[in-house]
Write an enzyme that holds these catalytic residues in place. Structure first.
Site, PDB file in Angstrom:
ATOM      1  CG  HIS A 195      -1.675   1.291   1.429  1.00 13.40           C
ATOM      2  ND1 HIS A 195      -1.397   2.094   2.397  1.00 13.40           N
ATOM      3  CD2 HIS A 195      -2.713   1.737   0.971  1.00 13.40           C
ATOM      4  CE1 HIS A 195      -2.162   3.208   2.526  1.00 13.40           C
ATOM      5  NE2 HIS A 195      -2.918   3.027   1.460  1.00 13.40           N
ATOM      6  CG  ASN A 196      -0.433   5.000   0.252  1.00 10.66           C
ATOM      7  OD1 ASN A 196      -1.205   4.778  -1.040  1.00 10.66           O
ATOM      8  ND2 ASN A 196      -0.580   5.732   1.095  1.00 10.66           N
TER       9      ASN A 196
ATOM     10  CD  GLU B 150      -2.153   2.584  -3.335  1.00 12.21           C
ATOM     11  OE1 GLU B 150      -3.308   3.318  -3.484  1.00 12.21           O
ATOM     12  OE2 GLU B 150      -1.675   2.095  -2.346  1.00 12.21           O
TER      13      GLU B 150
ATOM     14  CG  ASP C 131      -1.603   6.943  -4.244  1.00 12.32           C
ATOM     15  OD1 ASP C 131      -2.138   5.839  -4.693  1.00 12.32           O
ATOM     16  OD2 ASP C 131      -1.536   7.412  -3.152  1.00 12.32           O
TER      17      ASP C 131
ATOM     18  CG  HIS D 155      -0.643   9.811   0.973  1.00 12.84           C
ATOM     19  ND1 HIS D 155      -0.949   9.878   2.125  1.00 12.84           N
ATOM     20  CD2 HIS D 155      -1.725   9.145   0.330  1.00 12.84           C
ATOM     21  CE1 HIS D 155      -1.871   9.128   2.475  1.00 12.84           C
ATOM     22  NE2 HIS D 155      -2.571   8.984   1.434  1.00 12.84           N
TER      23      HIS D 155
ATOM     24  CD  GLU E 208      -5.589   6.756  -4.717  1.00  9.97           C
ATOM     25  OE1 GLU E 208      -5.750   8.095  -4.110  1.00  9.97           O
ATOM     26  OE2 GLU E 208      -5.241   5.757  -4.083  1.00  9.97           O
TER      27      GLU E 208
END
Length: 777
Positions: free
Chosen positions: A296-297, A326, A328, A341, A375
């Site tokens: 995640h992230n 991931e 973003d 983020h 994302e």
């Protein structure tokens, strides 16, 4: 390496300074000056902590900025990257010339490879030598009495004055009032054999106090659960631990194992057999049938609000076997998409640099497929650039079309081997009369409404309170149905790259069964998953048998903390994403699970979690009548003794060389105790399934507990044995010294050494626990 001492230019984003580096005489460590070239102010770097040494500037923002301020050729530059657990930033170095740079890169790489190939005995000797050197304050190669006491303290051994004097006199063979390296090795080997091992040896050996070949064979069969042990294999084992001559020159009656050889065997008796990690599972089943190592992230090195972002985080995760990372994605300056983020103060990195890093490291650890979970917050122009970068940089690695045009379920890891696939939003197929708008550069853009999931991070709600009704997310089944008003436009080039794992909002399971198919994927946070597992467990299990689902940490975990992945795995969830940058128990559980299957990053789910198993027995994790067995396995654990599976006893016998608390300034020896418990789905994770030993005062070298506990588990396929070692303190919180997580279905019965690890998952060898595991049918 032709010269062990050199001055390099150390480079950071905003400065460059001279630093002297020395390869130490043991060729196992480097010393680097911390100010100028003065080695009296230096820090030690262990070769074992190095992940990779690479020549050139690669694609890294530090090097890009350095080129603008410092004149050098690319072949003069090299980077030393460290294992993520060390928390050390990469060293960016420039040599005076290309020959020096290449010599150091090749030399350090060879030394690192040699260290990684060391046997456990070699590592043990290395560890002891490091302790000896540290205690030898004057560097004369011998230890005085006071230095021997310091040496004992460093290995966590406390001894009363009389015993110390007797031991010192025994090994001070030349009456010099000091001990040489060979003296210390001999002394240590005597101390290495604890009374528990000594007593076991004489119990097995009988009256003649010598362990014959047949007695060793009986011990291996009865206590260590060896099966089909041939005579030749037995003799080979004896020769490993008690080498005396060549096998051809010995009769069976000549083979015997002495006390020291037996102690060496016991030290080598692993609680998890290598075959558990080396056996390759069936990789030809649909992706839905596997747990997939997921991050995640991935870009973050620290917390979710102010932490730094780095391509090193992607490199580290991929080298650990992570198969889903991931990204973003946001609009950046000068038309270049960036990753960070959003709406936070975390630093930004280039999307292009991340894709370059993925291309370089995706298949270094495992050649099974990697998923890039996008994302996407970018506008149309930068979406098009994202697509172009992925096509140009990933090339043939990028999956551009279905594996099988007629497929009815997801392809297998084997069918996608060596491929990178994209998870993201996808445009609906346009109707024949759909309106197509041409952009200025003659690319096509389909005006279509694609719901903005934002992966549940709550950002859409921050940007538009109407989007979420201004309310907090409620538990599944209780929330009011609200339609998000925010829509986005998606560039066709980016949409076309999404073949499988097309992002789709999970409204409810009935709707998903009617309107989604195997190509879709939904993302929910760990709190929502927990609620589904509690209230709609059977529906969740059937959903995950047909379709992938991704779980990620709840948005309140701004410190990058994690959640226990086992309950999500127990519900069939495949992509259970954790914050890989965080050293915690949850990540250790994740690491323990994905060590299996040769570290491929994919682990086959048990049959009862796969579609055929659910069709056969309608399994429900909350209903014991649907479980694959009629009663739980029981484990009887004795600390200094450790038994396991249909009825198992864990006997915790003893420990060996337990570490002091990290960065401890305390001079005293630790007072260790052990806590054990079952971690797993709710039916296993019960207060009755835990135990705690007494603490042993002032003995971290060879504490002995001899305590016994009984644990039970319904699911050896899902649950793990958690082992934590603490130092008892008075007036302050007890320090956690070490841990170990063991999948129950991999535990080997018998007298076993339990390896111990620090909170980052780094080995604390030679620190171990001695358990006996007995499997009672």
């Amino acid at each position: 390496m032709t010269d062990k001492t050199r001055i390099f230019k150390k480079v950071r984003e905003n400065w460059q300074k001279d630093r002297k580096m020395v390869l130490w005489d043991d060729r196992l460590s480097i010393w680097m000056s911390t100010k100028g070239t003065d080695l009296t102010r230096a820090r030690k770097i262990s070769v074992e902590d190095i992940e990779e040494v690479s020549l050139g500037t690669q694609s890294d923002i530090v090097w890009e900025k350095a080129k603008k301020k410092l004149a050098f050729h690319g072949d003069q530059a090299f980077t030393i990257s460290f294992k993520l657990a060390t928390r050390l930033a990469p060293l960016y170095l420039v040599a005076d010339d290309a020959v020096t740079a290449r010599a150091w890169v090749e030399g350090l790489s060879r030394i690192r490879d040699r260290v990684m190939r060391m046997t456990s005995r070699q590592r043990h000797t290395w560890w002891l030598w490091e302790k000896f050197k540290a205690a030898d304050k004057d560097g004369n190669g011998t230890l005085t009495k006071s230095e021997v006491k310091s040496f004992f303290n460093s290995i966590n051994l406390s001894m009363n004055p009389a015993n110390f004097e007797n031991l010192f006199k025994k090994y001070d063979d030349n009456k010099s009032n000091s001990l040489s390296w060979s003296n210390v090795k001999e002394l240590y080997e005597e101390l290495l054999i604890p009374n528990e091992v000594r007593n076991l040896y004489y119990k097995i050996a009988g009256e003649d106090e010598t362990l014959q070949l047949y007695e060793f064979r009986d011990f291996l069969g009865k206590y260590q659960h060896y099966k089909n042990l041939t005579a030749d294999k037995l003799k080979e084992m004896v020769m490993v631990f008690e080498p005396t001559a060549t096998i051809d020159n010995l009769n069976d009656s000549d083979f015997e194992i002495g006390l020291y050889g037996f102690a060496m065997y016991i030290r080598s008796a692993k609680v998890i057999d290598d075959s558990c990690y080396k056996t390759m599972q069936d990789m030809t089943r649909p992706l839905t049938d596997y747990w997939i190592a997921s991050s995640h992230n991935t870009y973050l090195l620290d917390d979710q609000l102010t932490g730094p972002s780095s391509t090193e985080a992607y490199k580290s995760a991929l080298l650990k076997g992570c198969r889903c990372v991931e990204l973003d994605c946001w609009d950046g300056a000068n038309g270049e998409p960036i990753i960070y983020h959003g709406w936070t103060r975390t630093s930004k990195i280039s999307f292009k640099d991340v894709i370059t890093t993925v291309a370089q490291y995706a298949f270094k650890k495992s050649d099974y497929p990697v998923c890039l979970s996008l994302e996407n917050h970018c506008h149309i122009p930068q979406q098009q650039k994202m697509a172009k970068y992925m096509v140009d940089i990933l090339g043939d690695l990028l999956l551009r079309a279905p594996v099988d045009p007629d497929e009815k379920f997801l392809p297998s890891p084997e069918a996608m081997r060596g491929k990178i696939w994209i998870k993201g939003k996808k445009l609906k197929e346009p109707a024949a009369d759909a309106k197509i708008n041409k952009t200025d550069n003659d690319d096509f853009l389909i005006d279509d409404e694609v719901s903005e999931e934002d992966e549940g991070e709550g950002y859409a709600a921050r940007e538009s309170p109407v989007a979420n009704g201004g309310q907090q997310q409620e538990e599944p089944g209780t929330q009011k149905k609200q339609k998000k008003t925010k829509k986005i436009k998606l560039h066709k080039d980016l949409s076309d790259l999404v073949i499988y794992t097309q992002s789709r909002h999970l409204k409810d399971f009935d709707e998903a069964q009617q309107n989604s198919d195997f190509r879709h994927i939904s993302s929910i946070d760990d709190k929502v998953c927990s609620s589904y597992a509690k209230n709609q467990s059977r529906a969740l299990l059937h959903h995950t048998s047909r379709q992938l689902i991704r779980i990620y940490p709840n948005k309140k975990k701004i410190d990058s903390s994690n959640y226990n992945p086992i309950p999500a795995w127990a519900s069939g969830c495949q992509i259970v994403a954790l914050n890989y940058q965080t050293a915690c128990e949850e990540m250790l559980i994740n690491q323990a699970r994905f060590k299996m299957n040769q570290g491929a990053g994919y682990v086959l789910k048990p049959e009862f979690l796969r579609e055929e198993g659910l069709l056969n027995n309608n399994f429900d994790i909350n209903d014991t009548s649907t479980f694959p067995r009629s009663k739980p396995h029981s484990f009887k654990i004795k600390v200094n003794y450790f038994p396991v599976s249909l009825f198992n006893t864990f006997q915790i016998i003893s420990g060996c060389q337990l570490p002091k608390p990290k960065q401890s300034n305390k001079g005293e020896v630790v007072d260790p105790y052990v806590k054990i418990r079952v971690v797993g789905p709710a039916v296993d994770d019960q207060p009755k399934n835990e135990g705690k030993t007494k603490s042993i005062d002032n003995n971290g070298f060879s504490p002995c507990w001899n305590e016994e506990f009984t644990l039970t588990t319904w699911f050896t396929e899902l649950s793990m044995l958690e082992i934590l070692v603490y130092d008892k303190d008075v007036g302050t919180k007890d320090d956690k010294l070490a841990n170990s997580y063991l999948p129950f279905d991999c535990i080997t019965p018998g007298y076993r050494q339990i390896p111990l690890f620090d909170k980052e998952g780094g080995s604390l060898y030679p620190a171990t626990l001695f358990f006996h595991i007995e499997k009672l049918e």
